[in-house]
Design an enzyme around this catalytic site. Structure first.
Site, mmCIF file in Angstrom:
data_model
loop_
_atom_site.group_PDB
_atom_site.id
_atom_site.type_symbol
_atom_site.label_atom_id
_atom_site.label_comp_id
_atom_site.label_asym_id
_atom_site.label_seq_id
_atom_site.Cartn_x
_atom_site.Cartn_y
_atom_site.Cartn_z
ATOM 1 N N HIS A 224 1.867 -4.029 8.214
ATOM 2 C CA HIS A 224 1.326 -2.895 8.973
ATOM 3 C C HIS A 224 2.146 -2.657 10.240
ATOM 4 O O HIS A 224 2.473 -1.509 10.578
ATOM 5 C CB HIS A 224 -0.126 -3.180 9.394
ATOM 6 C CG HIS A 224 -1.109 -3.278 8.279
ATOM 7 N ND1 HIS A 224 -2.019 -4.304 8.184
ATOM 8 C CD2 HIS A 224 -1.356 -2.494 7.201
ATOM 9 C CE1 HIS A 224 -2.784 -4.131 7.109
ATOM 10 N NE2 HIS A 224 -2.394 -3.051 6.493
ATOM 11 N N LYS B 177 -17.041 -2.938 3.430
ATOM 12 C CA LYS B 177 -18.485 -3.142 3.624
ATOM 13 C C LYS B 177 -18.777 -4.442 4.364
ATOM 14 O O LYS B 177 -19.704 -4.536 5.129
ATOM 15 C CB LYS B 177 -19.169 -3.162 2.269
ATOM 16 C CG LYS B 177 -19.181 -1.787 1.655
ATOM 17 C CD LYS B 177 -20.314 -1.657 0.633
ATOM 18 C CE LYS B 177 -20.433 -0.234 0.117
ATOM 19 N NZ LYS B 177 -19.229 0.196 -0.612
ATOM 20 N N ARG C 132 3.641 -0.102 -1.017
ATOM 21 C CA ARG C 132 4.214 -1.412 -1.319
ATOM 22 C C ARG C 132 4.839 -1.459 -2.699
ATOM 23 O O ARG C 132 5.905 -2.000 -2.887
ATOM 24 C CB ARG C 132 3.114 -2.491 -1.240
ATOM 25 C CG ARG C 132 2.793 -2.888 0.167
ATOM 26 C CD ARG C 132 1.510 -3.642 0.224
ATOM 27 N NE ARG C 132 0.394 -2.760 -0.102
ATOM 28 C CZ ARG C 132 -0.869 -3.053 0.108
ATOM 29 N NH1 ARG C 132 -1.180 -4.223 0.599
ATOM 30 N NH2 ARG C 132 -1.819 -2.211 -0.175
ATOM 31 N N SER D 170 -3.906 -7.481 3.565
ATOM 32 C CA SER D 170 -4.953 -8.098 4.385
ATOM 33 C C SER D 170 -5.802 -9.024 3.519
ATOM 34 O O SER D 170 -6.240 -10.083 3.967
ATOM 35 C CB SER D 170 -5.853 -7.022 5.004
ATOM 36 O OG SER D 170 -5.107 -6.156 5.811
HETATM 37 P P1 ADP Z 1 -6.644 0.661 3.310
HETATM 38 O O1 ADP Z 1 -7.861 -0.189 3.191
HETATM 39 O O2 ADP Z 1 -6.848 2.041 3.805
HETATM 40 O O3 ADP Z 1 -5.679 0.569 2.152
HETATM 41 P P2 ADP Z 1 -5.024 -1.180 4.722
HETATM 42 O O4 ADP Z 1 -5.405 -1.688 6.054
HETATM 43 O O5 ADP Z 1 -5.036 -2.144 3.582
HETATM 44 O O6 ADP Z 1 -5.937 0.039 4.531
HETATM 45 O O7 ADP Z 1 -3.596 -0.515 4.767
HETATM 46 C C1 ADP Z 1 -3.321 0.592 5.582
HETATM 47 C C2 ADP Z 1 -2.002 1.192 5.171
HETATM 48 O O8 ADP Z 1 -0.982 0.210 5.322
HETATM 49 C C3 ADP Z 1 -1.897 1.648 3.734
HETATM 50 O O9 ADP Z 1 -1.096 2.791 3.696
HETATM 51 C C4 ADP Z 1 -1.220 0.523 3.028
HETATM 52 O O10 ADP Z 1 -0.505 0.956 1.881
HETATM 53 C C5 ADP Z 1 -0.275 0.064 4.111
HETATM 54 N N1 ADP Z 1 0.091 -1.336 3.958
HETATM 55 C C6 ADP Z 1 -0.713 -2.354 3.643
HETATM 56 N N2 ADP Z 1 -0.026 -3.523 3.573
HETATM 57 C C7 ADP Z 1 1.266 -3.202 3.834
HETATM 58 C C8 ADP Z 1 2.480 -3.950 3.868
HETATM 59 N N3 ADP Z 1 2.515 -5.243 3.581
HETATM 60 N N4 ADP Z 1 3.606 -3.302 4.190
HETATM 61 C C9 ADP Z 1 3.561 -1.985 4.438
HETATM 62 N N5 ADP Z 1 2.481 -1.233 4.379
HETATM 63 C C10 ADP Z 1 1.332 -1.812 4.087
#
Ligand code: ADP
Length: 164
Positions: A18, A42, A91, A129
């Site tokens: 992120h 949730k 990803r 995450s």
């Molecule tokens: P959501 O629950 O909306 O998917 P996330 O917090 O999991 O939210 O992810 C937010 C954004 O970050 C999404 O666009 C996701 O594809 C991107 N993202 C998640 N993990 C990574 C990563 N390892 N590298 C780059 N982008 C990521």
């Protein structure tokens, strides 16, 4: 691009993947709002307030980045903060179908807003995450996946390595 952008997500918790997207996309826009979704997960590990605070601390060096939270439809939030672009990270192909659907639906709801995708840096392509929480919940080492501050907060939540 001259418009304000939003990087929305759950960020429960924020990973190095992120952070990479935040740093890269913040160079493309005058202002990037990292927007923590209030109603998606949730049973989150971190409250929205905890997530916002962590992301604020981790991005305070970058004057273009602001951190906020939102509830309800992303397109309504985009209107309320006058943003023209949504940033999402891709990803792998597994992200693609869902992301495409959401982006097309959002554009139908609000055609003033476009979604752009940044491909993940290779070193973070496997990171999510969910994986971080899984490893942390078993007391595993997450230092390669998340910033130090997030690692410390995860340790507080999950404790150290568990027996057995
Ligand atoms: P959501 O629950 O909306 O998917 P996330 O917090 O999991 O939210 O992810 C937010 C954004 O970050 C999404 O666009 C996701 O594809 C991107 N993202 C998640 N993990 C990574 C990563 N390892 N590298 C780059 N982008 C990521």
């Amino acid at each position: 691009m001259k418009t304000r952008a939003i990087y929305p997500g759950s960020f429960d918790p924020l990973t190095l993947g992120h952070l990479d997207i935040i740093e890269r996309s913040s160079k493309m826009f005058p202002e990037l709002i990292v927007a923590v979704l209030r109603n998606r997960a949730k049973d989150p590990v971190f409250s929205v307030e905890e997530r916002v605070e962590m992301i604020r601390k981790l991005t305070e060096h970058n004057k273009r980045v602001h951190v906020d939270s939102f509830d309800g439809l992303l397109m309504d939030y985009a209107d309320s903060v006058n943003a023209g672009v949504i940033v999402r990270g891709l990803r792998a192909v597994t992200d693609f179908e869902y992301e495409l659907q959401i982006a097309q639906m959002n554009h139908t709801i609000n055609e003033k807003v476009d979604t752009i995708f940044l491909t993940t840096s290779l070193e973070y392509a496997y990171l999510s995450s969910t994986i971080v929480k899984e490893v942390a919940s078993y007391g595993g080492d997450i230092s390669k996946f998340v910033p130090k501050l997030v690692e410390e907060k995860c340790l507080e939540k999950f404790g150290g390595r568990k027996e057995g």
